[in-house]
Design a protein around this motif. Structure first.
Motif, PDB file in Angstrom:
ATOM      1  N   ALA A  95      44.973  46.256  24.845  1.00  0.00           N
ATOM      2  CA  ALA A  95      44.070  46.589  25.947  1.00  0.00           C
ATOM      3  C   ALA A  95      44.373  45.773  27.200  1.00  0.00           C
ATOM      4  N   THR A 116      44.215  50.997  24.897  1.00  0.00           N
ATOM      5  CA  THR A 116      42.803  51.327  25.062  1.00  0.00           C
ATOM      6  C   THR A 116      42.181  50.442  26.147  1.00  0.00           C
ATOM      7  N   GLY A 117      40.869  50.506  26.274  1.00  0.00           N
ATOM      8  CA  GLY A 117      40.167  49.698  27.257  1.00  0.00           C
ATOM      9  C   GLY A 117      39.841  50.497  28.508  1.00  0.00           C
ATOM     10  N   LYS A 120      42.130  50.619  33.267  1.00  0.00           N
ATOM     11  CA  LYS A 120      43.319  49.811  32.970  1.00  0.00           C
ATOM     12  C   LYS A 120      44.069  49.407  34.231  1.00  0.00           C
TER      13      LYS A 120
END
Length: 453
Positions: A95, A116-117, A120
């Motif tokens: 992430a 993910t996250g 970004k």
């Protein structure tokens, strides 16, 4: 005062016995390492990581489910786990740009990495596109940024992250309207993005909600295919519990614990569920065997019928039993109960990040043979000047009065406890991570290869 404190009450919560950790407790290696490092340290047991990963893969195989496991790197920064992923072909969930560099640098192929996250960073997205990583897109503006980067660099792989309907206040993912618009945008940009499916993450560890939402994503995948999109995989994230203590001990603890069991009468709003009747790979087995709401088939059957690949992102569950944390006793005082001070701080046990406490009992490893003298109830404080710097607020019933030079070993701390909240407060060094592997008559060890280790 050399005998036990006057209080008679002390509430124990022992962790499950683990043969690998027990062998270290019985040998002299931990004392040698404590002397060598001159402070606290973490030990890592990569064989347990391998076994946990293999157990998840076995569940996928036995259920006839095509799937991929991605270790959620945020659970522990150590390079040891990423090295094992690279060797076994296990994927990694990252992430941040730093996490992505670490995964790539230790040999994990970009195609085996899920990014993910929220929102970004540009560097993260750019590298992810260049390395053919699978990007879980969280919002419309992020989708536009991925499309722009793909147009300038190379086609991008992505998932669309679903806002869980049962967690409508979550700040992550697309709602229904946003998801419909995103699907149409992916169709428009089909030359530059490959929409491979959907993802979600649910808080908590309940089995049925995961199966229910996974079935909804399967239906969404079929809808997306009707628009000409690939949509052949879904990610159900993590949320596979770790079972730290027995059911009997956990039930007794919850039933009997009172403020007087803690230093200064401390109370906590809640605790992690340290006992879980369905944990780790067994939790995945239960999710796959569940029949989602409104369906007549199990989730595993629905996945097979739709030709959908299941992606998982467990972190803590892959680290069950894979390490512990060691502190050296620096001082002991006795009032109505003991107060033990160790050579590190509570920032190296990160459950306090959630205004909670890591509950499994620390194990006393004496530096020299000592008579028991009966239980010695004591809390455990850190070496800082803060009243709140408590590793263990609870008065643990140690089998004898700890002495300067003894060790306190906190078991099973690899999942989220070791480095989520560490800080070099007071210029105390961060505890190093030591990789312990079986070899010959005694274990072999080396320092972990992560820069912060």
């Amino acid at each position: 005062m050399n005998g036990p404190p006057a209080t008679e009450r002390a509430l124990s919560l022992p962790a499950y016995d683990d043969p690998r950790t027990s062998a270290l407790l019985e040998g002299d290696l931990l004392h040698e390492l404590s002397y060598a490092f001159g402070g606290p340290f973490h030990f890592l047991l990569p064989d347990r990581f391998d076994a946990n990963t293999a157990a998840f893969k076995a569940v996928l195989e036995e259920s006839g489910t095509e799937g991929r496991i991605h270790y959620a790197k945020k659970a522990n920064k150590a390079a040891a786990w990423i090295e094992r992923c690279a060797l076994s072909g296990t994927g990694v969930d990252v992430a941040s740009a730093g996490e992505l560099r670490e995964a790539l640098g230790h040999g994990v192929r970009g195609e085996n990495i899920v990014v993910t996250g929220p929102a970004k960073a540009e560097e993260l997205l750019r590298t992810a596109v260049l390395q053919d990583c699978l990007i879980a897109v969280d919002a419309p503006d992020e989708l536009e940024r991925v499309i722009a980067l793909a147009g300038a660099l190379r086609p991008a792989r992505l998932l669309l992250r679903r806002l869980p309907p049962a967690q409508e206040h979550s700040r992550f993912g697309f709602d229904d309207a946003g998801l419909e618009a995103a699907l149409l945008r992916c169709r428009e940009a089909a030359d530059w993005v490959r929409m491979e499916g959907f993802s979600f993450h649910l808080s908590g560890y309940a089995v049925q909600p995961r199966a229910d939402l996974a079935a909804q994503l399967i239906a969404l995948s079929l809808r997306a295919r009707g628009l000409g999109l690939q949509a052949d995989r879904i990610s159900i994230g993590g949320g596979f519990a770790v079972d730290y203590v027995s059911a009997g001990d956990w039930d007794r603890f919850q039933r009997e614990q009172r403020p007087e069991d803690y230093h200064a009468g401390k109370t906590f709003p809640d605790f992690y569920p340290y006992h879980s009747p369905v944990a780790g790979a067994d939790a995945l087995r239960a999710v796959l065997a569940a029949t989602p709401a409104g369906e007549r088939s199990t989730l595993a059957e629905l996945l097979r019928e739709a030709g959908v690949v299941l992606l998982l992102e467990p972190g803590r569950a892959l680290l069950d039993g894979a390490g512990g944390t060691v502190f050296r006793v620096q001082g002991v005082k006795a009032r109505d109960y003991g107060i033990v001070t160790v050579d590190g701080t509570s920032l190296s046990l990160s459950e306090q990040w959630f205004n909670s406490e890591f509950l499994p009992d620390p194990v006393l490893v004496p530096g020299a043979p000592t008579a028991s003298g009966g239980p010695f109830p004591a809390c455990v404080g850190g070496a800082s000047c803060l009243e709140s710097d408590m590793l263990t607020w609870r008065k643990v019933p140690f089998p004898a009065r700890p002495a300067v030079g003894d060790l306190l070993v906190y078991p099973n701390t690899a999942g989220y406890q070791m480095d989520s909240n560490e800080s070099p407060f007071h210029d105390l060094p961060l505890p190093p991570k030591v990789v312990v592997e079986s070899g010959g008559e005694r274990p072999r060890w080396r320092l972990d290869r992560h820069p912060s280790s």
